[in-house]
Design an enzyme around this catalytic site. Structure first.
Site, mmCIF file in Angstrom:
data_model
loop_
_atom_site.group_PDB
_atom_site.id
_atom_site.type_symbol
_atom_site.label_atom_id
_atom_site.label_comp_id
_atom_site.label_asym_id
_atom_site.label_seq_id
_atom_site.Cartn_x
_atom_site.Cartn_y
_atom_site.Cartn_z
ATOM 1 N N LYS A 85 -17.792 29.935 -0.009
ATOM 2 C CA LYS A 85 -17.505 29.345 -1.321
ATOM 3 C C LYS A 85 -18.533 29.851 -2.323
ATOM 4 O O LYS A 85 -19.724 29.577 -2.203
ATOM 5 C CB LYS A 85 -17.539 27.817 -1.236
ATOM 6 C CG LYS A 85 -17.187 27.119 -2.547
ATOM 7 C CD LYS A 85 -17.177 25.608 -2.336
ATOM 8 C CE LYS A 85 -16.836 24.859 -3.611
ATOM 9 N NZ LYS A 85 -16.844 23.396 -3.423
ATOM 10 N N LYS A 130 -13.150 30.927 -1.021
ATOM 11 C CA LYS A 130 -12.896 30.359 -2.342
ATOM 12 C C LYS A 130 -13.886 30.939 -3.336
ATOM 13 O O LYS A 130 -15.085 30.915 -3.060
ATOM 14 C CB LYS A 130 -13.039 28.839 -2.272
ATOM 15 C CG LYS A 130 -12.833 28.110 -3.591
ATOM 16 C CD LYS A 130 -13.042 26.611 -3.417
ATOM 17 C CE LYS A 130 -12.777 25.881 -4.733
ATOM 18 N NZ LYS A 130 -13.037 24.435 -4.621
#
Length: 326
Positions: A196, A249
């Site tokens: 992330k 992400k």
């Protein structure tokens, strides 16, 4: 005339039937996970101004939304909660009567076959907006793990099928795995936000989830967008600690990372098609600059081609309708 020899690649593109015969990558309804923002209160359906078509929903409006989702053929939803009250440690995240827990029970009672993925983080529930416990302006890693494990257990008790920790604390998978196992939830998988990045693409989400940090930023725990090998180190840790899925992400600017992760680990890889990616497409479509359907389908196919097995996307309902048209 001298005879020329060259490859005739167009032979396999000459009509729709031929193109379908040799198609390499497919996008299906089963690939999609649809995020939902559930808010405390009654009769609430707040449009998210920066994310056309996305709403904050109160529990009394959730049932109709879930019915539509199931009718469209979506198999899984990702829940984010917006509580009435916030505090320094995010009590609402792990309370048995927290908004995510209540929404999970409602969904499982109404549609037990629909998979509930519970986002396991603290930022929507803390008054400071960070993803862990703080001291001064420092986000403390190890004390945060205890709170995250409590949150995961509470979500599993409520009926969540998958726990999805998104906080990027070091050791968060092992702490949550230990907590779930000790509470008798050895069968509940962890869909880790393994990779992330500290991305500028998250802006609209912070409006939707009401979880923007009140000071500083998240660069001390989310990843530097310039780093590639760090993604493998992060994912390796989560695999060793017991993750069952690996999320990358954002997705669109990180397709190379999705491919790296897919090539490196024998686990399902999940691309998160984040809010900024969604909003850019929506804005361009509303201005008539692009063909929304064509661009969305091409974009999600690109994520599948890069190596993602599943895609978390706010486009999911529209995509299901478009796939029916084919």
């Amino acid at each position: 005339m001298t005879e020329l020899y060259f490859q005739r690649h167009r032979r396999l593109r000459q009509n729709a039937a031929m193109r379908a015969l040799v198609k390499e990558t497919y996008l299906q309804k089963e690939d999609l996970i649809y995020p939902l923002f559930i808010i405390e209160g009654e009769n609430i359906k707040n449009p998210v101004s920066s994310m056309p078509g996305v709403f904050q929903l109160s529990l009394d409006n959730l049932a109709a939304e879930i019915d539509e989702i199931v009718d469209l053929g979506i198999r899984a939803v990702l829940l984010f909660g917006i509580p009435e009250e916030k505090d320094a440690v995010g009590t609402g995240a792990f309370h048995d009567h927290g908004i995510v827990q209540k929404a999970t029970r409602l969904i499982k009672e109404r549609h037990p076959e629909l998979l509930v993925v519970a986002d396991t983080c603290l930022c929507e529930f803390t008054d400071h907006g960070h993803c862990g416990v703080i001291e001064g302006e420092q986000v403390l890693n190890d004390p945060s793990l205890d709170v995250l494990a409590r949150t995961a257990v509470s979500q599993a008790k409520a009926g969540a099928d998958i726990i999805a920790p998104s906080n990027m604390m070091d050791g968060f998978v092992t702490a949550i795995r230990a907590g779930l196992d000790a509470a008798g939830f050895q069968h509940i998988p962890i869909m880790s936000y393994a990779v992330k990045y500290a991305s500028s693409y998250y802006g609209p989400f912070r409006e939707a989830a009401e979880g923007a940090p009140q000071f500083g930023d998240r660069k001390t725990y989310q990843m530097d967008p310039s780093n590639r090998m760090e993604a493998i180190r992060e994912a390796t840790s989560d695999v060793e600690e017991g993750a069952d899925f690996l999320i990358v992400k954002p997705a669109l600017a990180y397709l190379d990372i999705i491919r790296d992760v897919k090539n490196s680990f024998p686990l399902p890889v999940v691309a998160y098609n984040v809010s900024g990616e969604y909003s850019m497409v929506k804005a361009a479509a509303q201005n008539g600059w692009i063909d929304e359907k064509a661009v969305v389908l091409e974009t999600l196919l690109g994520m599948k081609r890069a190596g993602s097995d599943l895609i978390i996307t706010y486009h999911a309902k529209d995509v299901c309708r478009w796939l029916e048209e084919k």
